[in-house]
Design a protein around this motif. Structure first.
Motif, short mmCIF file in Angstrom:
data_model
loop_
_atom_site.label_atom_id
_atom_site.label_comp_id
_atom_site.label_asym_id
_atom_site.label_seq_id
_atom_site.Cartn_x
_atom_site.Cartn_y
_atom_site.Cartn_z
N ARG A 28 0.86 -1.20 0.00
CA ARG A 28 0.00 0.00 0.00
C ARG A 28 0.88 1.24 0.00
NH1 ARG A 28 0.02 -2.50 4.96
NH2 ARG A 28 0.71 -1.25 6.74
N ALA A 29 0.31 2.36 -0.40
CA ALA A 29 1.09 3.60 -0.42
C ALA A 29 1.47 3.96 1.01
CB ALA A 29 0.27 4.72 -1.05
N LEU A 30 2.71 4.35 1.16
CA LEU A 30 3.21 4.76 2.47
C LEU A 30 2.69 6.16 2.80
CD1 LEU A 30 5.23 4.39 4.84
CD2 LEU A 30 6.99 5.25 3.34
N VAL A 31 2.18 6.31 4.01
CA VAL A 31 1.68 7.63 4.45
C VAL A 31 2.74 8.25 5.34
CG1 VAL A 31 -0.15 8.81 5.73
CG2 VAL A 31 -0.70 6.79 4.34
N PRO A 32 3.39 9.33 4.89
CA PRO A 32 4.48 9.89 5.69
C PRO A 32 3.95 10.67 6.89
CG PRO A 32 4.13 11.24 3.75
CD PRO A 32 3.15 10.10 3.66
N ASN A 33 4.82 10.81 7.87
CA ASN A 33 4.45 11.52 9.08
C ASN A 33 4.77 13.01 8.91
OD1 ASN A 33 3.66 12.01 11.63
ND2 ASN A 33 5.42 11.06 12.63
N ILE A 34 3.84 13.74 8.30
CA ILE A 34 4.05 15.17 8.04
C ILE A 34 2.90 15.94 8.69
CG2 ILE A 34 4.09 16.94 6.23
CD1 ILE A 34 5.37 14.83 4.37
N VAL A 35 3.24 16.91 9.48
CA VAL A 35 2.21 17.66 10.21
C VAL A 35 1.23 18.32 9.21
CG1 VAL A 35 1.83 19.66 11.74
CG2 VAL A 35 3.80 18.14 12.10
N GLY A 36 -0.05 18.13 9.42
CA GLY A 36 -1.07 18.78 8.59
C GLY A 36 -1.39 18.07 7.30
N LEU A 37 -0.69 16.94 7.05
CA LEU A 37 -0.92 16.24 5.78
C LEU A 37 -2.00 15.17 5.96
CD1 LEU A 37 0.49 16.02 2.81
CD2 LEU A 37 1.36 13.88 3.71
N SER A 38 -3.22 15.58 6.11
CA SER A 38 -4.27 14.56 6.19
C SER A 38 -4.85 14.45 4.78
CB SER A 38 -5.35 14.96 7.18
OG SER A 38 -5.78 16.26 6.87
N VAL A 56 8.12 19.12 6.14
CA VAL A 56 7.82 18.95 7.57
C VAL A 56 6.37 19.30 7.91
CG1 VAL A 56 10.15 19.11 8.48
CG2 VAL A 56 8.86 21.21 8.10
N SER A 57 5.76 20.19 7.11
CA SER A 57 4.37 20.52 7.45
C SER A 57 3.60 21.00 6.23
CB SER A 57 4.32 21.57 8.56
OG SER A 57 4.80 22.79 8.06
N VAL A 58 2.29 20.85 6.34
CA VAL A 58 1.38 21.32 5.29
C VAL A 58 0.29 22.12 5.99
CG1 VAL A 58 -0.29 20.63 3.52
CG2 VAL A 58 1.82 19.32 3.81
N GLU A 59 0.04 23.31 5.44
CA GLU A 59 -0.99 24.16 6.04
C GLU A 59 -2.02 24.49 4.97
OE1 GLU A 59 -0.94 28.35 8.37
OE2 GLU A 59 0.98 27.36 8.10
#
Ligand SMILES: NC(=O)c1ccc[n+]([C@@H]2O[C@H](COP(=O)([O-])OP(=O)(O)OC[C@H]3O[C@@H](n4cnc5c(N)ncnc54)[C@H](O)[C@@H]3O)[C@@H](O)[C@H]2O)c1
Length: 413
Positions: free
Chosen positions: A115-125, A217-220
């Protein structure tokens, strides 16, 4: 050994590996039931077009089916789609499904892929403007978010094959595309610096902005736009984010019943797990490759098809060891890349530029040819395949001299 009509073979996963296995098993003469389960509700489809033709065209997934629907009926292969296997009881030889049903088996096959890997990035839902690309549903979501004809700003996290193929496809549609790669170069997991440089140039010449050393590192979310921030403080705005940062093997179910897990589901040369009635095939397996003398886990169509044949033969009592040479391909813009073999651990390479369009990179270890990357160069791919298969020695002086045409006899004499 042909099983009786009462026997049931259950396959978990109906993509390249599971479907090819099922048809091979029938071809081998299995007379019992064959039942394929998959959580994906679509009829099994080809995955390579997902990041290419299916992404860029209006054609539905029905144009990319692995087999016509009728052929499953013709071969008495039962498809149970939209159903997940939730648990397995090895003692009773039954599987349980998400809808509460149970199914007994005599032989069980894991073709569970990755499955596609979901990275641990703040705000990346994964909202409407954050997409992955592994399934037909993922592509439909991208198409809906993107719109096929609009020129939007797309940001791709990850410069592996999936990211690069998506970039080439969306660029063709007029998108403005940025790729952010965490490592020092794109494709660093899978190929040499020389090939990374080739693909970097190909994409930048086609107007894609490619940045390495960019750890997101983050997505807003700013109204309709996403703002992506990297560890070095740089910021990028995007209408749509597509994440292609690798895969995770679907091994948890196999692990839950005590099968041996090591970088995937460990199988022997007959695709058999540590339980002699349970087999595994395709992306989810870690298997021994005799050409390279080590265990490998391959993410490729070739492996899914060939290993399925080996498993089907073994279940039918024909113990043919799996010994295929891996091959892969990728299409980006007008470039066709064909790869044969595995380059990991190479100690020397020769890059050959037959002309501006046709290139090839030949990887060696202790003078043995390991792998060839052929760019728009089918001849290099064919010769490389033959040399690796026959374990021939290559005359490197001949290979390096582009005034001498690529020729198997000249290279190996
Ligand atoms: N033509 C082909 O053979 C082809 C095409 C598409 C996909 N695939 C397969 O699909 C699977 C997925 O492909 P993929 O390209 O996602 O996997 P990949 O692992 O090959 O590449 C992922 C890339 O993302 C980068 N990355 C990881 N985390 C990151 C982060 N947080 N920020 C930025 N970059 C990050 C990695 O360094 C790597 O370069 C693989 O199995 C691949 O082999 C194959």
């Amino acid at each position: 050994m042909i099983e009786s009509k009462e026997q049931t073979c259950v396959v978990i996963g109906a993509s390249h590996a599971g479907v090819n296995f099922a048809f091979s098993l029938r071809k081998e003469g299995w007379q019992g039931k064959i039942i394929l389960f998959d959580a994906d509700p679509h009829l099994p489809y080809h995955r390579p077009p997902l990041s290419k033709a299916f992404l860029t065209s209006e054609a539905g997934i029905a144009n990319y089916l692995l087999k016509p629907e009728q052929s499953y009926q013709n071969e008495s292969i039962e498809l149970q789609l939209g159903k997940s296997v939730t648990s397995i009881n090895r003692d009773l030889k039954v599987i349980s499904l998400s809808d509460g049903h149970i199914q007994s088996y005599d032989k069980l096959v894991f073709a569970t892929g990755a499955r596609a890997l979901v990275p641990n990035i703040v705000g990346l839902s994964a909202g409407a403007h954050v997409c992955y690309l592994r399934t037909a549903a993922d592509v439909l979501k991208i198409k809906e978010a993107y719109g096929l004809s609009k020129s939007k700003k797309v940001l791709i996290i990850g410069g592996g094959y999936i990211g690069l193929e998506i970039a080439a496809s969306l660029k063709k549609l007029g998108a403005s595309v940025v790729i952010l790669e965490r490592e020092r170069r794109i494709l660093s997991r899978v190929t040499s610096p020389e090939m990374s440089a080739y693909f970097y140039n190909l994409h930048t010449q086609n107007g894609v902005e490619v940045y390495a050393n960019k750890q997101v590192v983050s997505v807003e979310t700013l109204e309709e736009t996403k703002q992506v921030t990297c560890q070095d403080g740089s910021e990028y705005l995007a209408d749509l984010i597509i994440v292609g940062v690798g895969v995770r093997v679907n091994f948890e179910l196999a692990e839950s019943i005590g099968l041996e897990i090591e970088n995937g589901i460990k199988v022997n040369e007959f695709a058999q797990t540590s339980d002699s009635d349970i087999y595994a095939t395709g992306d989810c397996t870690n298997h021994f490759n005799p050409h390279y003398g080590r265990y490998v886990r391959l993410e490729s169509v070739q492996n899914a098809v060939d290993q399925g044949k080996v498993a089907a033969a073994a279940i039918s009592g024909k113990w043919q060891a799996y010994d295929s040479i891996p091959w892969f391909w990728s299409d980006q813009y007008d470039t066709k890349l064909q790869i044969v073999g595995l380059a990991d651990g190479y100690d020397d390479l020769i890059m050959r530029e037959d002309d501006n369009q046709k290139r090839s990179v030949w990887y060696f270890k202790a003078e043995k040819l390991l792998s060839v990357d052929a760019i728009n160069n089918a001849k290099a791919y064919v010769i490389g395949t033959k040399v690796i298969k026959e374990n021939k020695h290559i005359n490197k002086n001949v290979l390096s001299d582009i005034s001498i045409p690529l020729n198997y006899d000249l290279l190996t004499s």
